[in-house]
Design a protein around this motif. Structure first.
Motif, short mmCIF file in Angstrom:
data_model
loop_
_atom_site.label_atom_id
_atom_site.label_comp_id
_atom_site.label_asym_id
_atom_site.label_seq_id
_atom_site.Cartn_x
_atom_site.Cartn_y
_atom_site.Cartn_z
N SER A 57 0.95 -1.34 0.17
CA SER A 57 0.05 -0.15 -0.27
C SER A 57 0.81 1.39 -0.14
N VAL A 63 -3.84 -1.85 -4.52
CA VAL A 63 -4.10 -3.48 -3.72
C VAL A 63 -5.10 -4.41 -3.81
N VAL A 84 -5.48 -1.28 6.74
CA VAL A 84 -5.00 -0.79 5.28
C VAL A 84 -6.03 -0.20 4.15
N HIS A 85 -7.06 0.13 4.08
CA HIS A 85 -8.14 0.05 3.26
C HIS A 85 -7.86 2.33 3.96
N ASN A 87 -5.43 3.86 4.20
CA ASN A 87 -4.09 3.90 2.98
C ASN A 87 -3.96 3.75 1.88
N ALA A 88 -4.98 3.30 0.96
CA ALA A 88 -4.96 2.60 -0.35
C ALA A 88 -6.50 1.39 -1.40
N LEU A 90 -8.06 -0.75 -1.31
CA LEU A 90 -7.56 -1.73 -1.39
C LEU A 90 -9.32 -3.00 -1.55
#
Length: 120
Positions: A57, A63, A84-85, A87-88, A90
């Motif tokens: 990410s 990703v 993670v979602h 920051n990117a 996902l």
């Protein structure tokens, strides 16, 4: 990207052959980075997947996490996905019924991008 260049861009985690553990192959698919997860994903098994997702990410805007081989996910796994979602972009691909149920029960399916295939 054609199939032959996609195959050539596949890498093993840490340069090792994919063996045990929660992270399988990783590879570029167009602009996205695909990570294949597998097995039971809980607090004790998550660190390698956390490292792979965090690294991906930081370097890729999209990703895709292939969860087709995930047999169990707990709240720590769910927390990782949501983190993670943030920051990117996902995308969760190919969840099996038990994982899809976890995402539905918790409402994470309303937040995360979930797909039945790997198309970026």
């Amino acid at each position: 990207m054609d199939a032959s260049s996609e195959d050539q861009s596949r890498i093993d985690v840490g340069g090792r052959q994919a063996g045990g553990g929660p992270v399988g192959v990783q590879y570029a698919a167009g602009e996205a980075w695909v990570i294949a997860a597998r097995g039971d994903l809980d607090l004790t098994s998550l660190p390698p997947l956390d490292d792979a997702l965090t690294s991906a990410s930081a370097e890729h805007s999209t990703v895709i996490l292939d969860v087709s081989a995930v047999t169990f996910g707990d709240s720590a796994f769910l927390n990782l996905l949501l983190r993670v979602h943030q920051n990117a972009d996902l995308r969760i691909a190919k969840p099996q019924p038990q994982l899809r149920r976890l995402l539905e029960i918790t409402g994470a399916d309303q937040v995360l991008d979930i797909s039945d295939d790997l198309v970026p």
